[in-house]
Enzyme design. Structure first.
Site, PDB file in Angstrom:
ATOM      1  N   GLU A  22     -19.263 -49.126  78.883  1.00 45.26           N
ATOM      2  CA  GLU A  22     -17.778 -49.607  79.702  1.00 45.26           C
ATOM      3  C   GLU A  22     -17.674 -48.369  80.306  1.00 45.26           C
ATOM      4  O   GLU A  22     -17.325 -47.089  79.966  1.00 45.26           O
ATOM      5  CB  GLU A  22     -16.927 -49.825  78.601  1.00 45.26           C
ATOM      6  CG  GLU A  22     -15.701 -50.301  79.415  1.00 45.26           C
ATOM      7  CD  GLU A  22     -14.419 -50.593  78.167  1.00 45.26           C
ATOM      8  OE1 GLU A  22     -13.295 -50.742  78.745  1.00 45.26           O
ATOM      9  OE2 GLU A  22     -14.848 -50.541  77.073  1.00 45.26           O
ATOM     10  N   CYS A  52      -9.243 -47.518  80.060  1.00 51.02           N
ATOM     11  CA  CYS A  52     -10.230 -47.756  80.964  1.00 51.02           C
ATOM     12  C   CYS A  52     -10.065 -49.273  81.707  1.00 51.02           C
ATOM     13  O   CYS A  52     -10.790 -49.409  82.672  1.00 51.02           O
ATOM     14  CB  CYS A  52     -11.517 -47.874  80.001  1.00 51.02           C
ATOM     15  SG  CYS A  52     -11.547 -48.749  78.491  1.00 51.02           S
TER      16      CYS A  52
END
Length: 537
Positions: free
Chosen positions: A398, A432
């Protein structure tokens, strides 16, 4: 009214008979067995002994003495669990009889008000207490609700009268789901065992004396950070130490020593050994462990939340929500685990240790690791992928989140502004998946910017352990410098700072797609607002 009273008396009598029948079945299958008598006597003896020791122990007691008590508590917990398993032998027979009796009598009393409750039950209970009854008077009681309540309470009293209930000492020591209430160190130890992986930084905070963590800047970490194989492990080489800072004050909490390759191998072997045991457990066994972990986290919620705040600088309000989500998630999957009725349903594709985030590059080249999950920058992610490919490991990456938030002119402005603030400033922008590119249609841009700036100015920034604070500190000084550098770069490229300085939330206007602040992940409380000229499809 007389008919209702007669029904109530009859149902109480039926409940007494049901409770006596249940105890009779339990006596035949459980109470008269030697195993039950032995375990019960052992639990009573251990409980009284442990209670006396706890009364005499002082705060200044030595570590050996405290360890001895912890071992006795563990032994008592195991005996309590064995005693519960013995009692379960009668549960199937009792359940069958109870269901049959309830079904038979329910056909007689169904649809009749058998009693009036002195209170209005909670909404999620009303489906049972008001089952198949007419009207909206929720103090009306159905047969099934009264029957269950009476049977349970009468059976408990019968157990006490016959001396079959646990003693006061045993009840006190038994505590929660599987055993005695854990000490602070036991709670932290169990949380570590349940967690797949825990960074050293997080681990340092979990081991602190939680009762002393009251205000920012008071915590001291003195024990080793590494933990595997059921114990704390001192670093073999105390070289290349890195200070661990408290984000809110910049104060050094402790020194972190990196592990060598041998220590990494030991940790992975320990994790793999635990995985092999876990993979052989039936669904119900897993569910019990997970529920116990959820209970411990729930009961220690405030303590763990404070440790999180001291560790990463987020506000206590956010941290409490994080801990609640953690135990709720574990409880959810405990329910799923209980449905594993066949070994063939167990997942075995990822045997070995999972490495989460730190130190992913090291884990990628370790043979015992079957999967690497990494969240971070694109360059590091490429390196992890490259190193994992050599041994064909499973990889989940990610990287570099720059999610867009689209706001159109027909939106509800109140919701749009709240959504933008949440998507950019949650956890000081260090999430994130934050929506840091805010595209707004031209027609509503002035109104949107006015509202966003007005609300951004009044976000309480300060001590993250105070309840009124909504934005705490960034994780570290280098991260703060990095965020400020992005803001300065955005100004050079033509963006306009509408609000924000240092750790305060920052709103950038006049942004364009080619700007660095729009293309790269800042990982801080910075909102980039762009004009949207595209029509909604």
């Amino acid at each position: 009214m007389s008919t209702m009273f007669a029904d109530t008396i009859l149902i109480v009598f039926i409940s007494v008979c049901t409770a006596l029948l249940a105890e009779g079945i339990t006596w035949v299958l459980v109470y008269r067995t030697e195993k039950y008598k032995r375990l019960k006597a052992e639990v009573e003896k251990q409980s009284k002994k442990l209670e006396k020791k706890k009364e005499t122990i002082t705060e200044s007691a030595g570590r050996q003495q405290k360890k001895k008590i912890e071992r006795q508590e563990e032994k008592l917990k195991n005996n309590n669990r064995d005693l519960s398993m013995v009692r379960m032998k009668s549960m199937f027979a009792i359940g069958f009889c109870f269901t049959a009796l309830m079904g038979m009598f329910n056909s007689i009393f169904d649809g009749r008000v058998v009693a009036k409750l002195p209170f209005t039950p909670l909404s999620y209970i009303q489906g049972l207490s008001h089952r198949n009854l007419l009207g909206e008077d929720y103090t009306d009681c159905s047969f099934i609700f009264l029957y269950i309540l009476c049977t349970m309470s009468i059976r408990q009293n019968i157990q006490k009268m016959l001396g079959l209930a646990p003693s006061r000492a045993a009840t006190k020591q038994a505590g929660g789901f599987l055993g005695p209430p854990p000490t602070s160190s036991q709670v932290l130890l169990t949380i570590r065992r349940v967690s797949r992986c825990c960074s050293c930084r997080h681990g340092s905070l979990l081991r602190a004396q939680d009762k002393r963590i009251l205000v920012t800047g008071t915590m001291v970490v003195t024990e080793p950070l590494n933990f595997w194989g059921g114990q704390r492990v001192k670093p073999r080489q105390q070289a290349n130490a890195e200070p661990v800072f408290e984000p809110a004050t910049g104060r050094v909490l402790c020194q972190m020593f990196p592990c060598g390759s041998e220590e990494v191998d030991e940790a992975i072997k320990s994790a793999h050994s635990a995985y092999l045991k876990w993979s052989k457990m039936a669904g119900m066994e897993r569910a019990r462990i997970m529920l116990e972990a959820a209970r411990i986290i729930r009961e220690k919620r405030d303590t763990i939340a404070k440790l999180e705040v001291i560790n990463n600088g987020k506000s206590i309000t956010e941290a409490v929500v994080d801990i609640d989500v953690a135990w709720q998630c574990i409880e959810y999957y405990a329910g799923m685990a209980a449905t594993l009725a066949d070994r063939s349903m167990e997942v075995r594709s990822c045997s070995g240790m999972w490495a989460e985030q730190t130190p992913a590059p090291c884990s990628a080249i370790t043979p015992g690791v079957a999967k690497v999950s990494f969240t971070g920058s694109v360059p590091t992610g490429k390196k992890v992928m490259e190193m994992s490919a050599k041994s064909v490991k499973h990889v989940t990456l990610e990287l570099g989140g720059k999610s867009p938030l689209l706001i159109f002119k027909d939106c509800e402005m109140e919701n749009a502004v709240k959504g933008a603030l949440m998507a950019n400033f949650l956890t000081q922008g260090q999430v994130c998946c934050n929506g840091t590119r805010v595209y707004v249609q031209r027609e509503i841009m002035p109104q949107f910017l006015e509202e966003v700036v007005k609300r951004t100015k009044v976000i309480p920034v300060g001590d993250p352990l105070l309840d009124d604070t909504r934005m705490g500190a960034l994780i570290s000084k280098p991260q703060l410098d990095k965020v400020l550098a992005y803001v300065n770069q955005a100004k050079k490229e033509g963006a306009r700072v509408l609000w924000g300085y240092f750790m305060s939330p920052c709103v950038l206007d006049n942004c364009r797609d080619e700007m660095t602040c729009v293309k790269e992940e800042i990982f801080g409380p910075v909102m980039s607002v762009l004009l949207s000229t595209q029509r909604r499809k």
